[in-house]
Write a protein that holds these residues in place. Structure first.
Motif, short mmCIF file in Angstrom:
data_model
loop_
_atom_site.label_atom_id
_atom_site.label_comp_id
_atom_site.label_asym_id
_atom_site.label_seq_id
_atom_site.Cartn_x
_atom_site.Cartn_y
_atom_site.Cartn_z
N LYS A 117 0.72 -1.10 0.01
CA LYS A 117 0.01 -0.03 -0.02
C LYS A 117 0.98 1.34 -0.18
O LYS A 117 2.00 0.89 0.28
CB LYS A 117 -0.97 0.20 1.31
CG LYS A 117 -0.48 -0.11 2.41
CD LYS A 117 -1.11 -0.01 3.73
CE LYS A 117 -0.32 -0.19 5.17
NZ LYS A 117 -1.47 -0.13 6.11
N LEU A 118 0.16 2.37 -0.24
CA LEU A 118 1.07 3.51 -0.18
C LEU A 118 1.79 3.84 1.00
O LEU A 118 3.11 4.25 0.92
CB LEU A 118 0.00 4.69 -0.76
CG LEU A 118 -0.63 4.95 -2.05
CD1 LEU A 118 -1.39 6.03 -2.17
CD2 LEU A 118 0.59 5.13 -2.95
N GLU A 119 1.35 3.53 2.17
CA GLU A 119 1.94 3.89 3.57
C GLU A 119 3.12 2.99 3.47
O GLU A 119 4.03 3.35 4.24
CB GLU A 119 1.05 3.27 4.63
CG GLU A 119 -0.23 4.33 4.61
CD GLU A 119 -1.45 3.89 3.82
OE1 GLU A 119 -2.59 4.41 4.24
OE2 GLU A 119 -1.30 3.37 2.83
N ASN A 120 3.42 1.78 2.72
CA ASN A 120 4.50 0.97 2.93
C ASN A 120 5.48 1.39 1.69
O ASN A 120 6.44 0.45 1.61
CB ASN A 120 3.93 -0.33 3.00
CG ASN A 120 3.38 -0.68 4.35
OD1 ASN A 120 3.42 0.02 5.33
ND2 ASN A 120 2.44 -1.94 4.33
N LEU A 121 5.37 2.35 1.02
CA LEU A 121 6.01 2.62 0.04
C LEU A 121 6.96 3.98 0.57
O LEU A 121 6.14 4.94 0.79
CB LEU A 121 5.57 3.07 -1.56
CG LEU A 121 4.78 1.92 -1.93
CD1 LEU A 121 3.99 2.16 -3.15
CD2 LEU A 121 5.49 0.69 -1.89
N VAL A 122 8.24 4.05 0.66
CA VAL A 122 9.00 5.16 1.16
C VAL A 122 10.17 5.69 0.38
O VAL A 122 10.68 4.79 -0.29
CB VAL A 122 9.37 4.73 2.80
CG1 VAL A 122 10.18 5.82 3.42
CG2 VAL A 122 8.21 4.31 3.38
N TYR A 123 10.23 6.99 0.16
CA TYR A 123 11.31 7.53 -0.47
C TYR A 123 12.70 7.37 0.63
O TYR A 123 12.43 7.74 1.69
CB TYR A 123 11.13 9.08 -0.61
CG TYR A 123 10.29 9.19 -1.76
CD1 TYR A 123 10.97 9.02 -3.23
CD2 TYR A 123 9.30 9.42 -1.72
CE1 TYR A 123 10.05 9.30 -4.38
CE2 TYR A 123 8.38 9.86 -2.88
CZ TYR A 123 8.76 9.61 -3.85
OH TYR A 123 7.96 9.77 -5.06
N PHE A 124 13.80 6.77 0.04
CA PHE A 124 14.98 6.36 0.99
C PHE A 124 15.50 7.52 1.53
O PHE A 124 15.91 7.65 2.65
CB PHE A 124 15.94 5.57 0.17
CG PHE A 124 16.79 4.90 1.07
CD1 PHE A 124 16.62 4.18 1.91
CD2 PHE A 124 18.30 5.18 0.93
CE1 PHE A 124 17.54 3.20 2.80
CE2 PHE A 124 19.25 4.85 1.78
CZ PHE A 124 18.80 3.91 2.72
N ASN A 125 15.57 8.76 0.82
CA ASN A 125 16.19 9.89 1.27
C ASN A 125 15.51 10.97 0.86
O ASN A 125 14.58 10.96 0.13
CB ASN A 125 17.73 9.88 1.00
CG ASN A 125 17.96 9.95 -0.15
OD1 ASN A 125 17.34 10.54 -1.33
ND2 ASN A 125 18.84 9.22 -0.76
N ARG A 126 15.95 12.42 1.15
CA ARG A 126 15.11 13.50 0.69
C ARG A 126 15.62 14.17 -0.67
O ARG A 126 15.30 15.20 -1.26
CB ARG A 126 15.20 14.56 1.74
CG ARG A 126 14.52 14.13 3.01
CD ARG A 126 14.55 15.19 4.19
NE ARG A 126 13.80 14.82 5.32
CZ ARG A 126 12.62 14.95 5.59
NH1 ARG A 126 11.72 15.51 4.81
NH2 ARG A 126 12.11 14.60 6.43
N LEU A 127 16.56 13.48 -1.29
CA LEU A 127 17.02 13.99 -2.59
C LEU A 127 15.93 13.80 -3.71
O LEU A 127 15.23 13.00 -3.56
CB LEU A 127 18.31 12.97 -3.02
CG LEU A 127 19.46 13.17 -2.24
CD1 LEU A 127 20.55 12.47 -2.44
CD2 LEU A 127 20.09 14.66 -1.78
N LYS A 128 16.22 14.65 -4.86
CA LYS A 128 15.06 14.55 -5.73
C LYS A 128 14.79 13.50 -6.32
O LYS A 128 13.78 13.20 -6.58
CB LYS A 128 15.58 15.57 -6.65
CG LYS A 128 14.66 16.07 -7.85
CD LYS A 128 14.96 16.97 -8.90
CE LYS A 128 13.96 17.33 -9.93
NZ LYS A 128 14.54 18.37 -10.85
N HIS A 129 15.90 12.71 -6.77
CA HIS A 129 15.88 11.32 -7.24
C HIS A 129 15.98 10.09 -6.26
O HIS A 129 16.76 9.12 -6.88
CB HIS A 129 16.77 11.32 -8.63
CG HIS A 129 16.39 12.34 -9.64
ND1 HIS A 129 15.46 12.65 -10.17
CD2 HIS A 129 17.32 13.50 -9.95
CE1 HIS A 129 15.70 13.35 -11.14
NE2 HIS A 129 16.52 14.26 -10.69
N SER A 130 15.50 10.21 -5.07
CA SER A 130 15.73 9.23 -4.16
C SER A 130 14.78 8.03 -4.80
O SER A 130 13.81 7.98 -5.48
CB SER A 130 15.02 9.54 -2.82
OG SER A 130 14.85 8.35 -1.90
#
Length: 235
Positions: A147-160
């Motif tokens: 689900k969307l809640e279990n998809l996370v950007y690994f860091n805050r960089l633009k192309h994370s």
């Protein structure tokens, strides 16, 4: 007992709580979830930050099962789009799981703020999710709670990169699975119908995720959902 030697179900050789404290400095609770408490943790030797999930055995069989299951599954997987297990401890009262620290936002939060993704951004997210799920399925692992809640950007960089998290409900497919679980909005028809199922239920959930990314709305919606406070996770 080091992570690589952790044997689940063993009753005689527990870690002491001091073993955890000697290796990691645990911060304040970041979030409390149904099964566990989540902390930020720092390795005292390397100073590297990680996420710690603490499961209390006293909270019941369901919690103990979730902890042991997540450790077992994550020890099997190594993929750049899956949040990796770094360390694990079992004491007489608790399970501690130390995971890579993802500092970016949940895709769900991004949708709440922006409404929807462009087709190009959606294709980038979906490519990474599909590669990770194809890898899991090659190992006969069904995530069961994509689900969307279990998809996370690994860091805050633009192309994370995107990483998949939360493997408490994941299961090895040894024949068809019978027990229904997951989040209602993402459930495949066979799970809703209490039928036997397998890896294809993850593909259904991926379709729901893609629909929401492109439109900003779930494909299946019931006004009654807003009228109750029931837990949205089946188990």
């Amino acid at each position: 007992m080091p992570f690589g030697c952790l044997t689940l179900g063993q009753k005689k050789d527990y870690n002491n709580p001091s073993d955890v404290a000697d290796k990691y400095d645990l911060g304040q609770i970041v979030k409390s979830e149904e099964f566990c408490e989540i902390f930020r943790a720092k390795d005292r030797n390397t100073l590297k930050m990680s996420t710690c999930k603490k499961f209390h055995k006293k909270d019941g069989r369901k919690v103990r099962k979730a902890a042991k299951n997540e450790i077992m599954i994550l020890k099997m997987v190594k993929h750049h789009n899956i949040l990796q297990l770094v360390d694990a401890f079992e004491t007489k009262k608790e399970y501690f799981l130390f995971l890579e620290l993802a500092t970016g936002r949940e895709v769900f939060d991004w949708i709440l703020d922006q409404g929807y993704y462009s087709e190009r951004d959606t294709s980038n997210v979906m490519r990474q999710v599909l590669e990770a799920v194809a890898y899991l399925h090659s190992l006969k692992i069904v995530h069961r709670n994509l689900k969307l809640e279990n998809l996370v950007y690994f860091n805050r960089l633009k192309h994370s990169k995107i990483v998949i998290s939360d493997f408490q409900l994941a299961k090895l497919e040894k024949g068809f699975i019978k027990d229904p679980c997951g989040t209602p909005e993402y459930l495949a028809p066979e799970v809703v119908g209490r039928q036997k199922y397998g890896r294809p239920v993850d593909c259904w959930a991926i379709g729901v995720i893609m629909y929401i990314l492109l439109s900003g709305n779930p494909p299946f919606y019931d006004d009654a959902d807003e009228d109750d406070d029931r837990d949205k996770n089946l188990s």
